[in-house]
Design a protein around this motif. Structure first.
Motif, short mmCIF file in Angstrom:
data_model
loop_
_atom_site.label_atom_id
_atom_site.label_comp_id
_atom_site.label_asym_id
_atom_site.label_seq_id
_atom_site.Cartn_x
_atom_site.Cartn_y
_atom_site.Cartn_z
N GLU A 43 82.72 15.95 10.62
CA GLU A 43 83.98 16.24 11.26
C GLU A 43 84.97 15.15 11.10
O GLU A 43 84.55 14.08 10.92
CB GLU A 43 83.93 16.34 12.70
N LEU A 47 88.65 16.88 14.94
CA LEU A 47 88.08 18.38 14.81
C LEU A 47 88.90 19.16 14.14
O LEU A 47 88.60 20.39 14.02
CB LEU A 47 87.46 18.77 16.17
N ASN A 69 85.90 13.93 17.34
CA ASN A 69 84.25 13.74 17.07
C ASN A 69 83.54 12.71 17.65
O ASN A 69 82.23 12.60 17.55
CB ASN A 69 84.32 13.50 15.36
#
Length: 314
Positions: A43, A47, A69
């Motif tokens: 990620e 995100l 993340n």
């Protein structure tokens, strides 16, 4: 010899299971909640490189909270185009694009306050049946404004409704309303006083009792009210910050939610109208009352109020 190399994008299959004896509506807004730190290696920071697919079809998705993340809990909403069958399931894939990829504001978006520029990647209108993030300073013309003396409604990347200390009231009514059983909810970011919140109504104009949260025809709201579900003596129904919502499921049956937890209260009987008119507003005499929303939306009601469960593969 020409050789085409295809780089495989990492993904996690998610099984969405409907345990109820009726299928979900179609389309359907499904909540996806997971721990982003589990997949941190795939990620980017916000995100923004996550996408959701059903087969080869990309689904509209919107990150509501925990969009980092390093978060331990993120909530995404995805729009399923088809029903989740009764006592059945569907599989979607949560894919991870390269970390350089961000939300595109089209298929992949996030709540408006999370972007560097307000609403920059907000695609909520593509995910939900109705959505308003109150961006800018001009109120969407889909709302009917109720602004009696002593009430102010101010929009500026969010909306704040305020009364002075006199006996006043006011708010916004969704002019065209919606049909069927759907959930109306909003993100409340600030509130003072308890006679404020959301209401579900039989009409988009005032009843003979007056234009206020206490006497809107068929109204049900957080805080004190008459002729609807009473929250004045029920702390579970009183307005607070967070995701607040309600649904009118049948004649004399309404359910209200605080951060997705259902609550009930004393309620009078009303026939479920063919069109429901949701509203946000306030009513209080003294002291002054104020409420602020970041966004509001309408989404599909899951079968018997039970959101299909999710299980993540490897």
């Amino acid at each position: 010899i020409n050789v085409n190399f295809v780089k495989e994008v990492p993904y996690v299959p998610i099984t969405i299971t409907n345990t109820q004896s009726t299928a979900t509506p179609a389309p359907f807004q499904q909540m996806i909640e997971f721990n982003p730190s589990t997949y941190a290696q795939y990620e980017n920071g916000n995100l923004g490189n996550i996408r959701f697919y059903q087969g080869s079809t990309e689904l509209y998705s919107w990150c509501e909270s925990g969009c980092s993340n390093t978060s331990s809990s993120a909530i995404f909403w995805i729009k399923l185009l088809n029903s989740v069958p009764a006592n059945g399931n569907v599989i979607v894939n949560m894919t991870f694009e390269p970390k350089s990829v961000n939300y595109d504001g089209l298929y992949a978006g996030e709540a408006p306050q999370l972007a560097p520029t307000y609403g920059e990647y907000d695609n909520g209108a593509s995910v939900f049946t109705f959505y308003d993030n109150f961006a800018g300073t001009i109120i969407n013309n889909e709302w009917t404004q109720v602004v009696p003396s002593g009430t102010t409604i101010t929009q500026n990347n969010g909306i704040t409704i305020t009364t002075d200390s006199s006996s006043t009231y006011g708010g916004l009514i969704l002019t065209n309303g919606f049909s069927g059983v759907q959930i109306f909810e909003g993100d409340v970011t600030a509130v003072s006083g308890v006679a404020a919140g959301l209401a579900l109504q039989t009409g988009n104009t005032a009843s003979s009792g007056g234009i206020d949260f206490n006497y809107w025809s068929g109204s049900v709201a957080y805080g004190s009210m008459s002729g609807g579900m009473s929250g004045n003596n029920n702390p579970n129904l009183q307005i607070s910050t967070g995701i607040m919502g309600g649904v009118w499921t049948s004649s004399s049956s309404q359910t209200w939610y605080k951060n997705y937890v259902a609550t009930t209260g004393t309620q009078s009987a009303y026939t479920l109208p063919s069109v429901v008119y949701p509203s946000i507003g306030i009513y209080y005499s003294s002291p002054s009352t104020s409420i602020t929303y970041q966004w509001v939306r309408v989404r599909a009601y899951p079968p018997n109020g039970v959101m299909p469960s999710t299980s993540f593969g490897s």
